[in-house]
Each structure stands twice: as C-alpha cells, then as structure tokens.
Design a protein around this motif. Structure first.
Motif, mmCIF file in Angstrom:
data_model
loop_
_atom_site.group_PDB
_atom_site.id
_atom_site.type_symbol
_atom_site.label_atom_id
_atom_site.label_comp_id
_atom_site.label_asym_id
_atom_site.label_seq_id
_atom_site.Cartn_x
_atom_site.Cartn_y
_atom_site.Cartn_z
ATOM 1 N N THR A 1 10.842 -8.562 29.245
ATOM 2 C CA THR A 1 10.239 -9.887 29.088
ATOM 3 C C THR A 1 9.743 -10.003 27.660
ATOM 4 O O THR A 1 8.882 -9.233 27.229
ATOM 5 N N LEU A 2 10.292 -10.946 26.914
ATOM 6 C CA LEU A 2 9.957 -11.087 25.502
ATOM 7 C C LEU A 2 8.620 -11.794 25.306
ATOM 8 O O LEU A 2 8.215 -12.635 26.122
ATOM 9 N N ASN A 3 7.965 -11.470 24.208
ATOM 10 C CA ASN A 3 6.720 -12.140 23.842
ATOM 11 C C ASN A 3 6.996 -13.587 23.464
ATOM 12 O O ASN A 3 8.124 -13.971 23.111
ATOM 13 N N LEU A 4 5.940 -14.371 23.487
ATOM 14 C CA LEU A 4 6.059 -15.777 23.121
ATOM 15 C C LEU A 4 5.866 -16.002 21.635
ATOM 16 O O LEU A 4 6.345 -16.994 21.086
ATOM 17 N N ALA A 5 5.153 -15.100 20.967
ATOM 18 C CA ALA A 5 4.895 -15.249 19.538
ATOM 19 C C ALA A 5 4.669 -13.868 18.939
ATOM 20 O O ALA A 5 4.408 -12.899 19.649
ATOM 21 N N THR A 6 4.784 -13.776 17.619
ATOM 22 C CA THR A 6 4.531 -12.507 16.948
ATOM 23 C C THR A 6 3.028 -12.330 16.731
ATOM 24 O O THR A 6 2.252 -13.282 16.768
ATOM 25 N N ASP A 7 2.619 -11.076 16.524
ATOM 26 C CA ASP A 7 1.240 -10.792 16.165
ATOM 27 C C ASP A 7 1.254 -9.980 14.871
ATOM 28 O O ASP A 7 2.308 -9.815 14.250
ATOM 29 N N ASN A 8 0.095 -9.470 14.444
ATOM 30 C CA ASN A 8 0.036 -8.751 13.175
ATOM 31 C C ASN A 8 1.044 -7.621 13.097
ATOM 32 O O ASN A 8 1.736 -7.444 12.089
ATOM 33 N N GLU A 9 1.142 -6.841 14.167
ATOM 34 C CA GLU A 9 1.974 -5.641 14.093
ATOM 35 C C GLU A 9 3.467 -5.955 14.113
ATOM 36 O O GLU A 9 4.281 -5.095 13.800
ATOM 37 N N THR A 10 3.854 -7.185 14.488
ATOM 38 C CA THR A 10 5.276 -7.536 14.507
ATOM 39 C C THR A 10 5.603 -8.666 13.533
ATOM 40 O O THR A 10 6.629 -9.339 13.689
ATOM 41 N N LEU A 11 4.759 -8.863 12.522
ATOM 42 C CA LEU A 11 5.059 -9.870 11.508
ATOM 43 C C LEU A 11 6.403 -9.549 10.858
ATOM 44 O O LEU A 11 6.659 -8.409 10.452
ATOM 45 N N GLY A 12 7.258 -10.553 10.753
ATOM 46 C CA GLY A 12 8.565 -10.352 10.147
ATOM 47 C C GLY A 12 9.607 -9.796 11.093
ATOM 48 O O GLY A 12 10.771 -9.636 10.719
ATOM 49 N N LEU A 13 9.230 -9.510 12.324
ATOM 50 C CA LEU A 13 10.159 -8.972 13.308
ATOM 51 C C LEU A 13 10.697 -10.128 14.142
ATOM 52 O O LEU A 13 9.932 -10.830 14.806
ATOM 53 N N SER A 14 12.006 -10.338 14.098
ATOM 54 C CA SER A 14 12.594 -11.433 14.873
ATOM 55 C C SER A 14 12.623 -11.071 16.349
ATOM 56 O O SER A 14 12.410 -9.919 16.733
ATOM 57 N N VAL A 15 12.911 -12.069 17.173
ATOM 58 C CA VAL A 15 13.023 -11.812 18.607
ATOM 59 C C VAL A 15 14.128 -10.793 18.867
ATOM 60 O O VAL A 15 13.979 -9.871 19.671
ATOM 61 N N ALA A 16 15.244 -10.935 18.160
ATOM 62 C CA ALA A 16 16.343 -9.985 18.304
ATOM 63 C C ALA A 16 15.923 -8.590 17.858
ATOM 64 O O ALA A 16 16.337 -7.583 18.444
ATOM 65 N N ASP A 17 15.070 -8.509 16.823
ATOM 66 C CA ASP A 17 14.587 -7.208 16.342
ATOM 67 C C ASP A 17 13.755 -6.501 17.402
ATOM 68 O O ASP A 17 13.748 -5.267 17.479
ATOM 69 N N HIS A 18 13.013 -7.269 18.209
ATOM 70 C CA HIS A 18 12.238 -6.668 19.292
ATOM 71 C C HIS A 18 13.160 -5.894 20.247
ATOM 72 O O HIS A 18 12.842 -4.786 20.680
ATOM 73 N N LEU A 19 14.308 -6.482 20.545
ATOM 74 C CA LEU A 19 15.255 -5.819 21.431
ATOM 75 C C LEU A 19 15.892 -4.611 20.750
ATOM 76 O O LEU A 19 16.056 -3.552 21.367
ATOM 77 N N ALA A 20 16.231 -4.759 19.478
ATOM 78 C CA ALA A 20 16.845 -3.649 18.753
ATOM 79 C C ALA A 20 15.902 -2.455 18.679
ATOM 80 O O ALA A 20 16.349 -1.297 18.687
ATOM 81 N N ALA A 21 14.581 -2.716 18.612
ATOM 82 C CA ALA A 21 13.608 -1.626 18.525
ATOM 83 C C ALA A 21 13.649 -0.745 19.765
ATOM 84 O O ALA A 21 13.424 0.471 19.679
#
Length: 332
Positions: free
Chosen positions: A244-264
C-alpha cells in the motif's frame, strides 16, 4: 457431502506507527466481509519521545510506542475494550506551563508504553507481554515485534548537513533519520542480525497475504527487510504480497518518486515478488510510471480512493478496508 468451511484468510501486516495502525483498522473493516486472522509485525527501532526515554532510562527490551498503537488499532469494539485501548493511548501532559519531560517524570509518556514496559520486565518475554496486553483490549489479531530486542536505525544521507550539502553524512537513530533533510542513500539496522521473533517467522510462513505499507518508508517499512531471519521468511513464504503506497512524501523520502518506493523494496530485498500494489487514484499522480514499476515486481496496480475526505494525506481506514475486500477476498 458438505464441504468443510473455509478457514480465515491469514494476513500479516508489516510496519509501525500511524501507517500500520491505518492498515490494521482497514483490515478490521475488511474483516466484516472477509473472515481473517490478522498478525501485525512491528518495527522496533523507535528511539524518540516516550519510547526513546524508556530505552535510555530503563534499557527497555523493546520500544513500546509502535507496539501500543498496533494493539489499540486491533482493540475490540465493546465499551470496556475500547475504554482500555483509550487508556493505553492516553498521554500524560505536563502539569505546569513551561515544564518539560525532563522536569516531570510522567510528562510525555503514554500509559500503554508504561504498561508494556512493566509487562516485559515482569514476564521477561516480549511476546508473552504483548499477548497479555492484547487480551486486555480484546485484540482482533496478534501483535509481534520484528525482532526480540530493540534495534538502531542509521542512514547515509546526502545533504543532511547544510554546511556540507554535497557530502554523505551518517545519521543515527530512527527519529533523526525520520526528520533529516536530504536524500537517503542507504539505510541499515544495528545490530545487523538481531534475534528474530520465531512467532513472527511462523506467521509469515503460514500467511496467505503479506502487506507492506503505508508508513515511513525507511524507518517503518524497509527495516523489516533488513532482519535476516525475517527477510528469509518473507522470500520463502507462499503468501501473496501487497504494497500500500503512501499518499505523500515526508522528510526521509524527499525526492523519492512513487516508483522509487517500489524499487527500494527490491533493492533491500532482492528477489522479493509483489502481487498487488494499492494506491490512491488522486494522490498517485501520473499512474503509468507506477504501473511500470509495479510490473517490474510482478505486480498489478490497483487504484482506489483511500484518503480521508478532508483532503489531508492520511489513509481512511474504512476506505482502505473497502479497497482490500476484493483483493484479500480473491480465491486463494
């Protein structure tokens, strides 16, 4: 001959804090339509606030804050259990204006944190302590730690030090990582191989679904993949996997795209396979990059309204539950 009744769907949810609590409340709503057996596996790296103080002052076996929130989210609906859950969530305020946690020993502590600490000290077994607390609130599921003792979280961050914007700085502690500015290059836990909770491993092995997110990606979601015994169980489990993806980025994921979340996920646990990615149709932005990222992990992208109605980037448990019904209720 009458077929035997189908057993409950076994669901294991990973995370911590408000993100995991939203998932658990969503699963509670979903359970009205799909009978299920819920297990929460909770991160144990918190070193801020009340949990941090208890780690420092009492050498707490586990930081209790995220565990407490998961228990409260699973509490039964009858008045006594709801009142007990509210009591566990009650936080002592400072008695006088201008005083701080350092001035008043109870100020800032949640009652449930002290109860869990007392149970862990009294019983000497974190799982027994959590099971007892779960009985106190009539929990509709089980809460387990991702490791049998607290871990540290540290990250290599570019731009964390404004005086050295281009350099990589090691930031130590979950709270420090969560609020650090800059780009997280890598995250680790210490010790690197903490003692795994065997009950958590068993739950993963017998699960039908494993759910990751929403939540703080580097400090609540990914740490589970860094516990070697738990990571091996995740890879070996026959369960299907949902993110389940987040709705928005926070400090620790600044610059991380939604696709980057999955790649991580794949970066920190090579070989992980995902079956379903659940995202909010409004907050996900352009869906095509997310669709491609999901396909890379072997997953299908499911878009649904998941956010609260006031427009803030928070998951609505009831909407999340509605979205989960057709996914978790699919034939096993």
């Amino acid at each position: 001959m009458t077929a035997p009744p189908a057993r409950p769907v076994r669901v294991v949810a990973f995370g911590g804090g408000h993100g995991l609590a939203a998932t658990l409340r969503g699963l509670r709503h979903c359970a009205r339509d799909v009978e299920m057996d819920i297990t929460a596996i909770v991160t144990v790296g918190d070193d801020g606030g009340s949990s941090g103080r208890l780690r420092a002052e009492r050498d707490a076996l586990l930081p209790p804050g995220d565990l407490r929130q998961a228990l409260a989210a699973l509490a039964a609906d009858d008045p006594t259990c709801k009142r007990t859950a509210s009591l566990l969530q009650y936080r002592f305020a400072a008695m006088s204006e201008g005083s701080s946690a350092g001035d008043e020993l109870l100020a800032g502590h949640a009652v449930g944190n002290l109860v869990l600490l007392g149970l862990m000290e009294m019983l000497g077994d974190p799982v027994a302590a959590l099971d007892h607390a779960a009985a106190m609130v009539g929990a509709r599921g089980r809460v387990l730690p991702m490791a049998r003792h607290a871990v540290g979280i540290e990250a290599d961050v570019i731009g964390a030090d404004p005086d050295r914007p281009g350099e990589v700085v090691t930031v130590r502690g979950q709270h420090a990582v969560a609020v650090a500015f800059g780009h997280v290059e890598a995250v680790r836990i210490a010790p690197a191989d903490p003692p795994t909770c065997p009950q958590a491993v068993d739950a993963v092995h017998t699960a039908d679904w494993l759910i990751f997110g929403p939540g703080s990606w580097y400090t609540s979601v990914l740490p589970h993949l860094l516990v070697p015994g738990l990571a091996a169980a995740i890879l070996a489990s026959p369960a299907r996997r949902l993110v389940t993806l987040n709705l928005a980025t926070d400090n620790e994921t600044l610059g991380l795209s939604v696709a980057d979340h999955l790649a991580a996920l794949q970066w920190y646990l090579p070989g992980i396979r995902i079956d379903t990615v659940l995202a909010d149709a409004k907050w996900v932005g352009e869906p095509e990059p997310v669709h491609r990222a999901a396909e890379t992990l072997g997953a299908r992208l499911v878009l649904a309204p998941l956010a609260v109605a006031d427009g803030s980037p928070r998951h609505d448990p009831e909407s999340l539950g509605v979205a989960l019904v057709p996914v978790l209720g699919a034939a096993r």
